[in-house]
Write a protein that holds these residues in place. Structure first.
Motif, PDB file in Angstrom:
ATOM      1  N   ILE A 158       0.820  -1.212   0.000  1.00 50.26           N
ATOM      2  CA  ILE A 158       0.000   0.000   0.000  1.00 50.26           C
ATOM      3  C   ILE A 158       0.856   1.266   0.000  1.00 50.26           C
ATOM      4  O   ILE A 158       0.407   2.330  -0.429  1.00 50.26           O
ATOM      5  N   ASP A 159       2.113   1.159   0.448  1.00 53.24           N
ATOM      6  CA  ASP A 159       2.990   2.334   0.505  1.00 53.24           C
ATOM      7  C   ASP A 159       3.606   2.667  -0.849  1.00 53.24           C
ATOM      8  O   ASP A 159       3.901   3.833  -1.120  1.00 53.24           O
ATOM      9  N   THR A 160       3.805   1.649  -1.688  1.00 56.31           N
ATOM     10  CA  THR A 160       4.537   1.883  -2.942  1.00 56.31           C
ATOM     11  C   THR A 160       3.816   1.361  -4.180  1.00 56.31           C
ATOM     12  O   THR A 160       4.362   1.473  -5.287  1.00 56.31           O
ATOM     13  N   GLU A 161       2.634   0.783  -4.034  1.00 52.96           N
ATOM     14  CA  GLU A 161       1.888   0.258  -5.179  1.00 52.96           C
ATOM     15  C   GLU A 161       1.671   1.347  -6.217  1.00 52.96           C
ATOM     16  O   GLU A 161       1.532   2.532  -5.904  1.00 52.96           O
ATOM     17  N   GLU A 162       1.612   0.943  -7.472  1.00 53.75           N
ATOM     18  CA  GLU A 162       1.561   1.883  -8.594  1.00 53.75           C
ATOM     19  C   GLU A 162       0.137   2.228  -9.012  1.00 53.75           C
ATOM     20  O   GLU A 162      -0.133   3.344  -9.453  1.00 53.75           O
ATOM     21  N   VAL A 163      -0.794   1.300  -8.906  1.00 54.12           N
ATOM     22  CA  VAL A 163      -2.155   1.517  -9.402  1.00 54.12           C
ATOM     23  C   VAL A 163      -3.135   0.737  -8.543  1.00 54.12           C
ATOM     24  O   VAL A 163      -2.762  -0.227  -7.862  1.00 54.12           O
ATOM     25  N   TYR A 164      -4.404   1.154  -8.574  1.00 51.10           N
ATOM     26  CA  TYR A 164      -5.439   0.599  -7.696  1.00 51.10           C
ATOM     27  C   TYR A 164      -5.001   0.681  -6.236  1.00 51.10           C
ATOM     28  O   TYR A 164      -5.105  -0.277  -5.476  1.00 51.10           O
ATOM     29  N   VAL A 165      -4.507   1.859  -5.884  1.00 51.76           N
ATOM     30  CA  VAL A 165      -4.064   2.115  -4.516  1.00 51.76           C
ATOM     31  C   VAL A 165      -5.284   2.487  -3.673  1.00 51.76           C
ATOM     32  O   VAL A 165      -6.021   3.416  -4.022  1.00 51.76           O
ATOM     33  N   PRO A 166      -5.523   1.784  -2.569  1.00 53.60           N
ATOM     34  CA  PRO A 166      -6.717   2.078  -1.771  1.00 53.60           C
ATOM     35  C   PRO A 166      -6.672   3.477  -1.151  1.00 53.60           C
ATOM     36  O   PRO A 166      -5.597   3.990  -0.810  1.00 53.60           O
TER      37      PRO A 166
END
Length: 459
Positions: A158-166
């Motif tokens: 969740i800290d570094t995800e690129e897309v579909y970040v909640p």
């Protein structure tokens, strides 16, 4: 009859229901053990096999294009009264729009394989095919490729995800969970059914390009205004600028081709032959990617609890549109977990890899047979936000409720090798598809599965 229809279109899959009733334990599976279980042949890239595999997509695209070009002429020749002729004409356009929209979503899947250099060991073949396929559906190939490869490095974090970040709780101005009341949730999320439906339709038909243009659903670590079109917007590094220029030039070329087509036909014809199926394509691309990474029963991790394996296991495999998902979408949904674990396995070998690692994954494998439209709506209304704190978090809905909880620390440790599962979990449809593959692949899978089972038992 009504019950069977509900089961076919509206019921949650038994695997999903089972997860809502089972507390979650973060898996501790070694990536090296999974790699050892997969035959080396699964990683072999063959240009010939790839071209044969994408042939149905190309043939469908070209064949439907010819059909769409002649729809009006075909309707004019029908030996029926004028009113019925108009009905038939629009019925044929409806068939073309939906079928071509699916075929072009197949072009997206082909470009996705090219992103990972999986169509050929020769790089220019990958990029040439990928650039053509994605440009035809108005997707900037190299720009999207750069961020997509980052997504594979950080999926589920969740800290570094690129897309579909909640979104976080604070994004909706909600008080902490211990202080929030029903009226707080109503104030944040209550809306009319028609407005909710409109938001859903906007996401499905325009969501891909709102992400590309305004970074909606994208990482919050980028500066405001970051987008896939401007190389200086903060999304790309200096050595990536040239790739963005090439993507943009290709898109401008596509725009010029459409303008030229309109000049020799009409903009009304371009609307029918291109823009309507383009919207349908966006719907299917959004449906695929959203459902791969957004499910109320699948966790997100914060950095200190995340690993590449855990992130990859936070994706969902599903029998997306049956044979269409296999032959047009190249199995990208059927075997998405294996793809995230080992993105350098070409699509035609994913069934082999899936069958080899499935015994090792146990209950850590996320499979969902829920019908596509039911799953889409379910995730849309239930995947609203996550909490500010916690190393492992699940989406919460408009009442502040999560569909799944984390298992308490004093519970017995989780081990995929000794986890008992229902038959529906151990015998999922992708395994059946893998068993129906070519004879030489079946023997390789059998050997790999036996080796994997022995390895799991030794643990």
């Amino acid at each position: 009859m009504a019950a069977s229809l509900k089961s076919a279109f509206l019921a949650d899959g038994p695997e999903y229901v089972a997860r809502t009733q089972t507390a979650f334990v973060p898996p501790d599976i070694e990536l090296r053990a999974l790699r050892r279980a997969i035959p080396n042949a699964a990683f072999h890239r063959s240009t010939r096999r790839a071209l044969a595999g994408i042939a149905p997509v190309v043939l469908a695209t070209v064949g439907l294009g010819v059909f769409g070009w002649h729809v009006d002429a075909l309707a004019a020749r029908l030996p029926v009264p004028g009113g019925w002729r108009e009905v038939a004409r629009w019925a044929m356009w409806l068939v073309y729009w939906n079928a071509q929209g699916i075929a072009w979503a197949g072009l997206w899947s082909v470009g996705h394989e090219a992103d990972h250099d999986n169509l050929s060991p020769i790089k220019w073949i990958n990029h040439g095919i990928g650039l053509v396929c994605h440009t035809l559906i108005f997707l900037p190939y190299f720009s999207w490729r750069l961020t997509h490869l980052r997504h594979h490095k950080t999926a589920g974090n969740i800290d570094t995800e690129e897309v579909y970040v909640p979104h976080l709780r604070s994004a909706y101005g909600l008080p902490p969970p211990e202080k929030a009341t029903k009226s707080d949730y109503r104030e944040a999320f209550e809306e009319s059914p028609i407005f909710l439906l409109c938001r859903f339709l906007v996401m499905q038909f325009l969501g891909l390009h709102t992400y590309l243009t305004w970074n909606t659903m994208g990482s919050k670590r980028y500066p405001k205004g970051a987008n896939h079109w401007n190389p200086y917007s903060g999304l790309f590094s200096k050595d990536e600028y040239s790739a963005v220029y090439v993507s943009n030039a290709s898109i401008f070329g596509m725009m010029a081709a459409l303008a030229l087509l309109a000049r020799y036909t009409s903009w009304a014809f371009v609307l029918k032959i291109y823009f309507v199926p383009f919207l349908v394509t966006n719907h299917w691309v959004m449906a695929m990617t959203f459902l791969q990474h957004s499910c109320p029963t699948v966790p997100f991790y914060r950095s200190n609890a995340w690993s590449k394996t855990r992130g990859a296991l936070s994706t969902v495999d599903r029998p997306f549109l049956g044979w269409i998902g296999i032959y047009i979408f190249l199995g990208v949904n059927h075997y998405h977990t294996a793809h995230h674990l080992f993105a350098n396995i070409p699509f035609y070998n994913l069934p082999m890899a899936h069958a080899a690692i499935r015994p090792l994954l146990g209950s850590a494998h996320v499979y969902d047979s829920t019908p596509v439209f039911r799953a889409l709506w379910r995730s849309f209304v239930n995947c609203l936000f996550v909490e500010e704190d916690g190393d492992v978090v699940f989406y919460k809905d408009a009442t502040g409720t999560a569909k799944r909880v984390l298992k308490s620390p004093d519970s017995p440790p989780h081990s995929p090798s000794n986890t008992q599962e229902s038959p529906s979990q151990t015998e999922d449809p992708p395994l059946k598809l893998a068993r129906e593959g070519k004879a030489e692949e079946r023997s390789a899978v059998s050997a790999a599965s036996a080796s994997a089972s022995a390895s799991a038992a030794s643990h």
